[in-house]
Design an enzyme around this catalytic site. Structure first.
Site, mmCIF file in Angstrom:
data_model
loop_
_atom_site.group_PDB
_atom_site.id
_atom_site.type_symbol
_atom_site.label_atom_id
_atom_site.label_comp_id
_atom_site.label_asym_id
_atom_site.label_seq_id
_atom_site.Cartn_x
_atom_site.Cartn_y
_atom_site.Cartn_z
ATOM 1 N N CYS A 129 -0.639 13.705 -15.415
ATOM 2 C CA CYS A 129 -1.141 14.918 -15.455
ATOM 3 C C CYS A 129 -2.745 14.929 -14.862
ATOM 4 O O CYS A 129 -3.427 13.866 -14.961
ATOM 5 C CB CYS A 129 -1.535 14.998 -17.142
ATOM 6 S SG CYS A 129 -2.423 16.631 -17.636
ATOM 7 N N GLN A 187 1.095 -1.240 0.011
ATOM 8 C CA GLN A 187 0.059 0.154 -0.001
ATOM 9 C C GLN A 187 0.877 1.320 0.131
ATOM 10 O O GLN A 187 0.361 2.416 -0.310
ATOM 11 C CB GLN A 187 -1.043 0.146 1.130
ATOM 12 C CG GLN A 187 -1.792 -1.205 1.423
ATOM 13 C CD GLN A 187 -2.509 -1.256 2.672
ATOM 14 O OE1 GLN A 187 -2.066 -1.467 3.745
ATOM 15 N NE2 GLN A 187 -3.892 -0.694 2.585
ATOM 16 N N HIS A 217 -1.510 1.767 -4.235
ATOM 17 C CA HIS A 217 -1.908 2.880 -4.249
ATOM 18 C C HIS A 217 -0.918 3.765 -4.964
ATOM 19 O O HIS A 217 -0.828 5.007 -4.747
ATOM 20 C CB HIS A 217 -1.684 3.392 -2.554
ATOM 21 C CG HIS A 217 -2.800 2.712 -1.858
ATOM 22 N ND1 HIS A 217 -2.935 2.648 -0.443
ATOM 23 C CD2 HIS A 217 -3.985 2.159 -2.089
ATOM 24 C CE1 HIS A 217 -3.780 1.900 -0.192
ATOM 25 N NE2 HIS A 217 -4.632 1.897 -0.922
#
Length: 254
Positions: free
Chosen positions: A127, A101, A119
């Site tokens: 962007c 994570q 994550h």
């Protein structure tokens, strides 16, 4: 047989091992967990208030500065004994995989390969507008400690603001990473959950998935996070102390 010996016995017999890691494994490298209060220029701010698309829209310079500061902290950190122990547990008869994570690169620097980052990662931004990743990390001459607010660079394709390529609150996990993680967990003999709070879903459900798929689960945490299942073991302590101890036990048993 005490609990560390039981855990070593389970690990010794396992052919496919998945390490599922959270903030606790990197805490011993000096990277603060979300439960710790911020200091310095970030005093008074809650990390959870900076981890949203809404926060970035409202104050992109503040959020970008926060992530540059975090990136600097990671660059200055070194893998600790827990990170280093994981790749050493693999051998020709045992496949070891890592699902994390964490958004740092300490597993990779410790020698683990093909790490699944649920994550995202601090390594390269993307962007905010078109979501395409940066070709290279934008050059940043501003030093994060000099001020909390640093204007993010612009996307070379659409001129949108660059944002960290991490999963913010309210955003879905990267579908490819999640599918790969689920397949690994369903197919493993043993899942070792290290330094995870067991709160952030859906990742927190991976130990349950392992148990439901017939695997054993070993938890390594400073607090008891076990669910009381039959094929579950709880090792209480810092990851940097417990994992090297586990490695030593299985090395003795070879």
């Amino acid at each position: 047989m005490n609990v560390i010996e039981q855990a070593a016995d389970v690990l010794q017999k396992a052919k496919k091992v998945v390490f599922f890691t959270g903030a606790g494994i990197s805490a011993d490298s000096g990277i603060p967990t979300y439960r710790e209060k911020l200091s310095g220029i970030w005093t008074g701010l809650d990390p959870r208030d900076l981890e949203t698309a809404k926060a970035f829209r409202e104050n992109p310079a503040l959020v970008w500065g926060w992530y540059l500061w975090r990136r600097l902290r990671v660059a200055q950190a070194e893998p600790n004994a827990a990170h280093l122990a994981i790749p050493r547990m693999a051998h020709s008869q045992r496949q070891v995989s890592v699902i994390t994570q964490n958004i740092d690169d300490l597993h990779e620097r410790a020698g683990s390969s093909n790490v699944i980052h649920l994550h995202g990662s601090l390594a390269m931004p993307k962007c905010f507008a078109c979501h395409r990743p940066a070709v290279v990390f934008p050059d940043q001459s501003a030093v994060p400690e000099e001020g909390a607010r640093i204007e993010p660079p612009r996307c070379l394709r659409c001129n949108g603001r660059m944002r960290p390529a991490v999963v913010w609150y309210g955003e879905d996990l990267p579908s490819q990473s999640w599918k790969a993680a689920v397949l690994l967990v369903k197919d493993c003999d043993l899942l070792i959950s290290v330094g995870t709070s067991g709160i952030v879903m859906p990742a927190a459900g991976l130990p349950d998935l392992a148990l439901d798929s017939g695997a054993s689960v070993i938890h390594v945490n400073k607090a008891d996070v076990a669910m009381g299942e039959q094929k579950e073991l709880m090792l209480i302590g810092a990851a940097a102390e417990v994992l090297p101890m586990l490695l030593e036990k299985i090395s003795e048993g070879r």
